[in-house]
Design a protein around this motif. Structure first.
Motif, PDB file in Angstrom:
ATOM      1  N   UNK A 134      39.326  33.649  45.692  1.00 45.52           N
ATOM      2  CA  UNK A 134      40.734  33.275  45.554  1.00 45.52           C
ATOM      3  C   UNK A 134      41.622  34.488  45.777  1.00 45.52           C
ATOM      4  N   UNK A 135      41.223  35.624  45.218  1.00 43.89           N
ATOM      5  CA  UNK A 135      41.999  36.851  45.408  1.00 43.89           C
ATOM      6  C   UNK A 135      42.051  37.224  46.885  1.00 43.89           C
ATOM      7  N   UNK A 136      40.921  37.128  47.570  1.00 39.06           N
ATOM      8  CA  UNK A 136      40.873  37.459  48.999  1.00 39.06           C
ATOM      9  C   UNK A 136      41.776  36.529  49.795  1.00 39.06           C
ATOM     10  N   UNK A 137      41.801  35.253  49.421  1.00 33.38           N
ATOM     11  CA  UNK A 137      42.650  34.281  50.101  1.00 33.38           C
ATOM     12  C   UNK A 137      44.121  34.620  49.912  1.00 33.38           C
ATOM     13  N   UNK A 138      44.485  35.012  48.685  1.00 37.27           N
ATOM     14  CA  UNK A 138      45.867  35.400  48.418  1.00 37.27           C
ATOM     15  C   UNK A 138      46.254  36.635  49.222  1.00 37.27           C
ATOM     16  N   UNK A 159      42.214  46.868  45.272  1.00 35.08           N
ATOM     17  CA  UNK A 159      43.201  45.887  44.824  1.00 35.08           C
ATOM     18  C   UNK A 159      42.547  44.545  44.500  1.00 35.08           C
ATOM     19  N   UNK A 160      41.604  44.112  45.333  1.00 34.22           N
ATOM     20  CA  UNK A 160      40.907  42.848  45.080  1.00 34.22           C
ATOM     21  C   UNK A 160      40.156  42.899  43.753  1.00 34.22           C
ATOM     22  N   UNK A 161      39.455  44.001  43.520  1.00 36.21           N
ATOM     23  CA  UNK A 161      38.707  44.141  42.271  1.00 36.21           C
ATOM     24  C   UNK A 161      39.663  44.241  41.076  1.00 36.21           C
ATOM     25  N   UNK A 162      40.774  44.931  41.268  1.00 30.09           N
ATOM     26  CA  UNK A 162      41.747  45.087  40.204  1.00 30.09           C
ATOM     27  C   UNK A 162      42.353  43.734  39.843  1.00 30.09           C
ATOM     28  N   UNK A 163      42.706  42.943  40.854  1.00 32.03           N
ATOM     29  CA  UNK A 163      43.290  41.628  40.611  1.00 32.03           C
ATOM     30  C   UNK A 163      42.284  40.664  40.013  1.00 32.03           C
ATOM     31  N   UNK A 164      41.006  40.912  40.251  1.00 32.53           N
ATOM     32  CA  UNK A 164      39.964  40.056  39.675  1.00 32.53           C
ATOM     33  C   UNK A 164      39.723  40.362  38.203  1.00 32.53           C
ATOM     34  N   UNK A 165      40.293  41.456  37.719  1.00 33.34           N
ATOM     35  CA  UNK A 165      40.171  41.786  36.307  1.00 33.34           C
ATOM     36  C   UNK A 165      39.327  43.009  36.011  1.00 33.34           C
ATOM     37  N   UNK A 166      38.818  43.680  37.039  1.00 35.08           N
ATOM     38  CA  UNK A 166      37.963  44.840  36.813  1.00 35.08           C
ATOM     39  C   UNK A 166      38.764  46.034  36.306  1.00 35.08           C
ATOM     40  N   UNK A 167      38.186  46.780  35.381  1.00 27.15           N
ATOM     41  CA  UNK A 167      38.793  48.017  34.902  1.00 27.15           C
ATOM     42  C   UNK A 167      38.561  49.105  35.940  1.00 27.15           C
ATOM     43  N   UNK A 168      39.195  50.242  35.758  1.00 23.33           N
ATOM     44  CA  UNK A 168      38.968  51.357  36.681  1.00 23.33           C
ATOM     45  C   UNK A 168      37.498  51.757  36.705  1.00 23.33           C
ATOM     46  N   UNK A 169      36.854  51.787  35.522  1.00 22.91           N
ATOM     47  CA  UNK A 169      35.449  52.148  35.472  1.00 22.91           C
ATOM     48  C   UNK A 169      34.602  51.088  36.167  1.00 22.91           C
ATOM     49  N   UNK A 170      34.975  49.816  35.992  1.00 17.88           N
ATOM     50  CA  UNK A 170      34.246  48.737  36.656  1.00 17.88           C
ATOM     51  C   UNK A 170      34.356  48.844  38.165  1.00 17.88           C
ATOM     52  N   UNK A 171      35.543  49.198  38.654  1.00 19.30           N
ATOM     53  CA  UNK A 171      35.742  49.375  40.094  1.00 19.30           C
ATOM     54  C   UNK A 171      34.904  50.536  40.598  1.00 19.30           C
ATOM     55  N   UNK A 172      34.892  51.626  39.851  1.00 21.26           N
ATOM     56  CA  UNK A 172      34.112  52.801  40.244  1.00 21.26           C
ATOM     57  C   UNK A 172      32.631  52.454  40.344  1.00 21.26           C
ATOM     58  N   UNK A 173      32.142  51.688  39.387  1.00 16.37           N
ATOM     59  CA  UNK A 173      30.729  51.299  39.399  1.00 16.37           C
ATOM     60  C   UNK A 173      30.399  50.414  40.587  1.00 16.37           C
ATOM     61  N   UNK A 204      48.858  45.765  34.301  1.00 17.86           N
ATOM     62  CA  UNK A 204      48.627  46.187  35.681  1.00 17.86           C
ATOM     63  C   UNK A 204      48.214  44.999  36.532  1.00 17.86           C
ATOM     64  N   UNK A 205      47.259  44.202  36.036  1.00 22.81           N
ATOM     65  CA  UNK A 205      46.814  43.019  36.763  1.00 22.81           C
ATOM     66  C   UNK A 205      47.959  42.035  36.909  1.00 22.81           C
ATOM     67  N   UNK A 206      48.748  41.871  35.864  1.00 18.13           N
ATOM     68  CA  UNK A 206      49.885  40.961  35.920  1.00 18.13           C
ATOM     69  C   UNK A 206      50.861  41.393  37.010  1.00 18.13           C
ATOM     70  N   UNK A 207      51.103  42.707  37.129  1.00 18.38           N
ATOM     71  CA  UNK A 207      52.019  43.196  38.145  1.00 18.38           C
ATOM     72  C   UNK A 207      51.493  42.893  39.542  1.00 18.38           C
ATOM     73  N   UNK A 208      50.193  43.092  39.747  1.00 17.30           N
ATOM     74  CA  UNK A 208      49.598  42.808  41.058  1.00 17.30           C
ATOM     75  C   UNK A 208      49.698  41.330  41.387  1.00 17.30           C
ATOM     76  N   UNK A 209      49.387  40.476  40.415  1.00 14.14           N
ATOM     77  CA  UNK A 209      49.416  39.046  40.643  1.00 14.14           C
ATOM     78  C   UNK A 209      50.849  38.555  40.863  1.00 14.14           C
ATOM     79  N   UNK A 210      51.795  39.176  40.193  1.00 12.23           N
ATOM     80  CA  UNK A 210      53.188  38.823  40.408  1.00 12.23           C
ATOM     81  C   UNK A 210      53.565  39.095  41.860  1.00 12.23           C
ATOM     82  N   UNK A 211      53.094  40.225  42.366  1.00  9.63           N
ATOM     83  CA  UNK A 211      53.339  40.554  43.768  1.00  9.63           C
ATOM     84  C   UNK A 211      52.683  39.521  44.680  1.00  9.63           C
ATOM     85  N   UNK A 212      51.449  39.140  44.374  1.00 10.02           N
ATOM     86  CA  UNK A 212      50.726  38.211  45.233  1.00 10.02           C
ATOM     87  C   UNK A 212      51.369  36.831  45.263  1.00 10.02           C
TER      88      UNK A 212
END
Length: 214
Positions: A134-138, A159-173, A204-212
């Protein structure tokens, strides 16, 4: 952590209940229609409700409407909506007010039990969980002046991982990069999209989703 489940497929409903109970959730309600879900939510006050987006009698949008009603009546309660297919319009309706305490996943994601349980817990705690498809589609939507085009391929991944709910550490992993590198990507993304940086993951996620959604 208490959870209510609204799913008209008996096998899926009972399967969800079992895997959540094994993950130490307390399943306080199991039902197959939106009306009963609203009654159960009022009676048992769960931390999160898992709702099929299409419920009886018409299998149109009863589940979505119930989720919106729960968000209105119980703003502190998490709602995780499940869908068989990618339905961007319905996803945007659910996210119209806030992304905090909201999840929208395709049913196929349930197969990854660990990730699914983590998503349920994250939504119950006020975070968000959006299906990567869904994030990729948006992100792929075409706009006349598309700020997304300013991002590098790696920044789009972040950005896709961030919008999906991943933390910075989760994205790094997931991307096998350093935490500091992720922080630099996030800062660059906010700058290119004109979004204010914040230390709060949910904001942060809310801001990204607001943009999307614009």
């Amino acid at each position: 952590m208490r959870v209510a489940i609204a799913e008209d497929s008996v096998l899926l409903r009972e399967g969800l209940a079992r895997l959540l109970e094994e993950a130490n959730f307390e399943v306080v309600a199991r039902c197959d229609n939106a009306e009963q879900l609203l009654l159960d939510v009022r009676s048992f006050s769960p931390e999160v409700a898992i709702v099929d987006i299409r419920l009886p009698p018409t299998h149109n949008d009863e589940g979505l409407l119930a989720a919106l009603e729960i968000r209105k009546r119980h703003p502190s309660m998490g709602v995780l909506v499940l869908s068989q297919y990618v339905e961007v319009g319905l996803a945007l309706t659910l996210l119209a007010e806030s992304a905090e305490g909201v999840g929208y996943l395709l049913k196929d994601r349930i197969a990854d039990v660990k990730e699914f349980v983590a998503a349920v817990r994250r939504v119950a705690e006020g975070g968000s969980a959006l299906d990567p498809i869904i994030v990729s589609t948006l992100l792929a939507r075409q706009r006349a002046d598309d700020p997304i085009s300013r991002l590098t391929p790696r920044e789009r991944e972040v950005l896709e991982l961030m919008a999906s709910g991943s933390s910075n550490q989760g994205i790094a992993d997931k991307l096998v990069i350093t935490l500091r590198a992720v922080e630099k990507y996030v800062s660059s993304i906010f700058g290119k999209l004109g979004l204010p940086s914040t230390g709060s993951e949910s904001r942060r996620v809310l801001a990204v989703l607001t943009f999307l959604r614009t």
